[in-house]
Design an enzyme around this catalytic site. Structure first.
Site, PDB file in Angstrom:
ATOM      1  N   ASN A 127      -2.051   0.477   6.960  1.00 62.08           N
ATOM      2  CA  ASN A 127      -1.514  -0.781   7.482  1.00 62.08           C
ATOM      3  C   ASN A 127      -0.606  -1.520   6.497  1.00 62.08           C
ATOM      4  OD1 ASN A 127      -3.513  -1.621   5.773  1.00 62.08           O
ATOM      5  ND2 ASN A 127      -4.780  -2.588   7.339  1.00 62.08           N
ATOM      6  N   HIS A 141      -2.131  -5.299   1.792  1.00 65.02           N
ATOM      7  CA  HIS A 141      -3.401  -6.008   1.630  1.00 65.02           C
ATOM      8  C   HIS A 141      -3.101  -7.458   1.309  1.00 65.02           C
ATOM      9  CE1 HIS A 141      -7.383  -7.140   0.015  1.00 65.02           C
ATOM     10  NE2 HIS A 141      -6.692  -7.767  -0.933  1.00 65.02           N
ATOM     11  N   LYS A 153       0.828  -1.212   0.000  1.00 66.71           N
ATOM     12  CA  LYS A 153       0.000   0.000   0.000  1.00 66.71           C
ATOM     13  C   LYS A 153       0.871   1.275   0.000  1.00 66.71           C
ATOM     14  CE  LYS A 153      -4.040  -2.127   2.273  1.00 66.71           C
ATOM     15  NZ  LYS A 153      -4.974  -2.028   3.434  1.00 66.71           N
ATOM     16  N   GLU A 160      -9.897 -10.744  -7.098  1.00 66.96           N
ATOM     17  CA  GLU A 160      -8.946  -9.634  -7.023  1.00 66.96           C
ATOM     18  C   GLU A 160      -7.842  -9.767  -8.086  1.00 66.96           C
ATOM     19  OE1 GLU A 160      -7.746  -9.640  -2.893  1.00 66.96           O
ATOM     20  OE2 GLU A 160      -9.722  -8.925  -2.230  1.00 66.96           O
ATOM     21  N   ARG A 178       2.197  -6.121   9.381  1.00 64.69           N
ATOM     22  CA  ARG A 178       1.508  -4.946   9.932  1.00 64.69           C
ATOM     23  C   ARG A 178       2.001  -4.599  11.330  1.00 64.69           C
ATOM     24  NH1 ARG A 178      -4.463  -6.720   7.773  1.00 64.69           N
ATOM     25  NH2 ARG A 178      -4.465  -5.599   5.786  1.00 64.69           N
ATOM     26  N   TYR A 180     -12.744  -2.571  -3.511  1.00 64.30           N
ATOM     27  CA  TYR A 180     -13.230  -2.611  -2.120  1.00 64.30           C
ATOM     28  C   TYR A 180     -14.752  -2.448  -2.039  1.00 64.30           C
ATOM     29  CZ  TYR A 180      -8.520  -2.367   0.030  1.00 64.30           C
ATOM     30  OH  TYR A 180      -7.231  -2.632   0.467  1.00 64.30           O
ATOM     31  N   ARG A 204      -2.261 -14.261   4.970  1.00 64.70           N
ATOM     32  CA  ARG A 204      -2.965 -13.534   6.038  1.00 64.70           C
ATOM     33  C   ARG A 204      -2.198 -13.648   7.358  1.00 64.70           C
ATOM     34  NH1 ARG A 204      -7.274  -9.997   4.770  1.00 64.70           N
ATOM     35  NH2 ARG A 204      -8.115 -10.407   6.846  1.00 64.70           N
ATOM     36  N   THR A 218      -5.701  -6.508  11.118  1.00 61.33           N
ATOM     37  CA  THR A 218      -6.006  -5.306  10.321  1.00 61.33           C
ATOM     38  C   THR A 218      -5.439  -4.037  10.946  1.00 61.33           C
ATOM     39  OG1 THR A 218      -8.020  -6.373   9.527  1.00 61.33           O
ATOM     40  CG2 THR A 218      -7.907  -3.976   9.300  1.00 61.33           C
TER      41      THR A 218
END
Ligand code: CDP
Ligand code: MG
Length: 135
Positions: free
Chosen positions: A112, A115, A9, A126, A102, A49, A85, A91
């Site tokens: 954060n 993604h 990000k 995605e 993160r 999103y 993940r 998050t």
């Protein structure tokens, strides 16, 4: 082999963390299968999103995701979605475990740093949105 999508990000790109973040996935046995660095239009992230459209954080999320360039990365390995993940962490960076991306690199919400798709169906959707667009 399963695939997933990660996005480095804008907060992480800006701080020169692209290599560090991608490196963590490579060390964890992920193969980079496609990669794309760009600054998409807001409309792209509104679609990406879409499930968050009604949420109070939607506007700031879209503003943040378009505040600078991002790096899209398609990754493959067994159980790619779940493993990614786990590496990414919770998050909210303030709640993410030290050692997670993160937890170590994230700043706050929405900044954060990364993604990762949250289920195999989301990963397919995605990946198609990012890489199978007709320009
Ligand atoms: O990214 P993740 O799947 O962990 O979380 P999400 O609930 O799908 O939210 C998507 C993104 O919206 C987060 O990664 C944050 O950047 C942002 N967000 C936020 O700004 N404020 C919240 N309360 C929740 C999420
Ligand atoms: Mg999510």
């Amino acid at each position: 082999m399963e695939r997933t999508l990660i996005i480095v990000k804008p907060d992480a790109v800006e701080r020169g963390m692209v290599g560090e973040i991608i490196s963590r996935f490579e060390h964890a046995g992920f193969e980079i299968t496609r990669m794309r660095f760009e600054r998409p239009e807001p409309e792209f992230f509104r679609r990406f999103y879409a499930e968050h459209e009604e949420k109070p954080h939607f506007k700031r999320l879209i503003e943040y995701m378009t505040s600078g360039p991002v790096c899209f990365v398609e990754l493959a390995r067994p159980e790619a979605v779940e493993r990614a993940r786990l590496l990414v962490g919770a998050t909210d960076p303030n709640e993410a475990t030290p050692g997670s991306i993160r937890g170590d690199i994230g700043i706050d919400l929405p900044r954060n740093s990364v993604h990762a798709s949250d289920c195999p169906e989301a990963a397919e959707r995605e990946v198609a949105l990012v890489f199978d667009r007709t320009e």
